[in-house]
Design an enzyme around this catalytic site. Structure first.
Site, mmCIF file in Angstrom:
data_model
loop_
_atom_site.group_PDB
_atom_site.id
_atom_site.type_symbol
_atom_site.label_atom_id
_atom_site.label_comp_id
_atom_site.label_asym_id
_atom_site.label_seq_id
_atom_site.Cartn_x
_atom_site.Cartn_y
_atom_site.Cartn_z
ATOM 1 N N ASP A 149 -33.541 38.055 32.666
ATOM 2 C CA ASP A 149 -34.740 38.663 33.238
ATOM 3 C C ASP A 149 -35.893 37.675 33.118
ATOM 4 O O ASP A 149 -35.915 36.829 32.207
ATOM 5 C CB ASP A 149 -35.103 39.976 32.552
ATOM 6 C CG ASP A 149 -36.142 40.740 33.355
ATOM 7 O OD1 ASP A 149 -35.813 41.234 34.440
ATOM 8 O OD2 ASP A 149 -37.303 40.819 32.905
ATOM 9 N N GLU A 206 -40.391 37.077 33.830
ATOM 10 C CA GLU A 206 -41.724 37.554 34.190
ATOM 11 C C GLU A 206 -42.442 36.389 34.848
ATOM 12 O O GLU A 206 -42.201 35.218 34.496
ATOM 13 C CB GLU A 206 -42.494 38.055 32.965
ATOM 14 C CG GLU A 206 -41.867 39.252 32.261
ATOM 15 C CD GLU A 206 -41.756 40.494 33.111
ATOM 16 O OE1 GLU A 206 -42.539 40.627 34.092
ATOM 17 O OE2 GLU A 206 -40.895 41.335 32.812
ATOM 18 N N GLU A 253 -53.488 41.537 38.330
ATOM 19 C CA GLU A 253 -52.453 42.525 38.642
ATOM 20 C C GLU A 253 -51.117 42.175 37.971
ATOM 21 O O GLU A 253 -50.363 43.060 37.572
ATOM 22 C CB GLU A 253 -52.259 42.668 40.158
ATOM 23 C CG GLU A 253 -51.897 41.399 40.915
ATOM 24 C CD GLU A 253 -53.107 40.605 41.354
ATOM 25 O OE1 GLU A 253 -52.956 39.797 42.288
ATOM 26 O OE2 GLU A 253 -54.192 40.797 40.777
ATOM 27 N N HIS A 258 -47.064 42.783 32.766
ATOM 28 C CA HIS A 258 -46.344 42.283 31.586
ATOM 29 C C HIS A 258 -47.237 42.012 30.375
ATOM 30 O O HIS A 258 -46.731 41.747 29.276
ATOM 31 C CB HIS A 258 -45.556 41.013 31.925
ATOM 32 C CG HIS A 258 -46.323 39.977 32.688
ATOM 33 N ND1 HIS A 258 -47.478 39.388 32.216
ATOM 34 C CD2 HIS A 258 -46.066 39.403 33.895
ATOM 35 C CE1 HIS A 258 -47.913 38.513 33.095
ATOM 36 N NE2 HIS A 258 -47.080 38.496 34.141
ATOM 37 N N HIS A 273 -43.615 45.710 30.919
ATOM 38 C CA HIS A 273 -42.470 44.892 31.286
ATOM 39 C C HIS A 273 -42.471 43.633 30.412
ATOM 40 O O HIS A 273 -43.499 43.001 30.201
ATOM 41 C CB HIS A 273 -42.544 44.483 32.762
ATOM 42 C CG HIS A 273 -42.203 45.594 33.695
ATOM 43 N ND1 HIS A 273 -40.941 45.795 34.198
ATOM 44 C CD2 HIS A 273 -42.976 46.586 34.196
ATOM 45 C CE1 HIS A 273 -40.945 46.858 34.986
ATOM 46 N NE2 HIS A 273 -42.177 47.358 35.007
ATOM 47 N N ASP A 332 -36.428 43.908 28.776
ATOM 48 C CA ASP A 332 -35.794 44.287 30.036
ATOM 49 C C ASP A 332 -34.367 43.750 30.127
ATOM 50 O O ASP A 332 -33.488 44.405 30.695
ATOM 51 C CB ASP A 332 -36.622 43.784 31.222
ATOM 52 C CG ASP A 332 -37.856 44.647 31.466
ATOM 53 O OD1 ASP A 332 -38.065 45.608 30.690
ATOM 54 O OD2 ASP A 332 -38.600 44.366 32.418
#
Length: 234
Positions: free
Chosen positions: A8, A10, A53, A58, A153, A158
């Site tokens: 995963d 970010e 945003e 995260h 997140h 995750d």
């Protein structure tokens, strides 16, 4: 099953062609759909600002990431490639993660990870639950996987959730009950040892002295040999 890597990421945004970069990368190793406990995780300096945003998603600020290793540094790119090796890579909406990973690999002159190696859990979920919500959160709720530790997140949490989801998508927790050939052989071996091993405490004799004497007389007078019994270890 071969070794697989659950991955995963970010990022600062949705599109690397618009200048967005990786900020966090996490990988978990699984074998036969069970996590082995080995993992790779790092935060990455994106060498740019953090859009508000994205930070809301995260929680990683530009100040926090400043001074973290850059993707091109050996402690990131070399360590990541060494950890992944030639294993298949499992990701949710794999095209997104693959695009960012390959963009970063390209920026530092590395070979891209080909599409055939990626397993997309979103595609697996859509095939199993057509027309339903198939985000990672929705799948966790559907499979009753706890989201208690997930406030925002994060690549590492995750990836852990995704490993559980992937297990469910590939057959569920009942896979843990499957008897593989190795487990079957071990069970049979243990059963044989239990069935034919020496008793820790010999059974008490249930015949009387008179009965044993009559049996001995029968052997002497009728059978006229004890070879039959010796052959069987008596």
């Amino acid at each position: 099953m071969p070794r697989e890597i659950v991955l995963d990421t970010e990022t600062t945004g949705f599109e690397p062609r618009e200048g967005h970069r990786l900020v966090e990368l996490a990988c978990l190793e699984i074998e036969d759909f069970i996590p082995t406990g080995r993992s790779f995780h790092c935060y990455i300096d994106p060498e740019r600002d953090m859009p508000p945003e994205a930070e809301k998603v995260h929680g990683l600020s530009a100040d926090f990431l400043r001074g973290k290793p850059k993707f091109a540094e050996a402690c990131v790119v070399e360590a990541f490639l060494d950890f992944v090796g030639d294993a298949p890579i499992v990701a949710h909406n794999a095209a997104f993660d693959r695009t960012f990973i390959n963009h970063e690999l390209g920026l530092c002159g590395r070979v891209e990870i080909e599409e055939i190696r990626w397993v997309d859990t979103l595609a697996l979920a859509k095939a199993r639950f057509p027309g339903m919500a198939n985000s990672l959160d929705a799948l966790c709720r559907r499979f009753k996987i706890s989201l208690a530790d997930r406030e925002k997140h994060g690549a590492l949490i995750d990836a852990r959730l995704l490993a559980d989801v992937y297990l469910e998508l590939k057959g569920g927790r009942e896979r843990r009950l499957e008897l593989t050939p190795a487990i079957m052989a071990q069970a049979v071996g243990a059963a044989r040892q239990a069935a034919y091993g020496a008793r820790p405490r010999p059974l008490a004799l249930r015949s009387t002295d008179a009965e044993r004497e009559r049996h001995a007389a029968f052997i002497r007078e009728v059978v006229k040999s004890d070879d039959l019994w010796k052959k069987h270890g008596f």
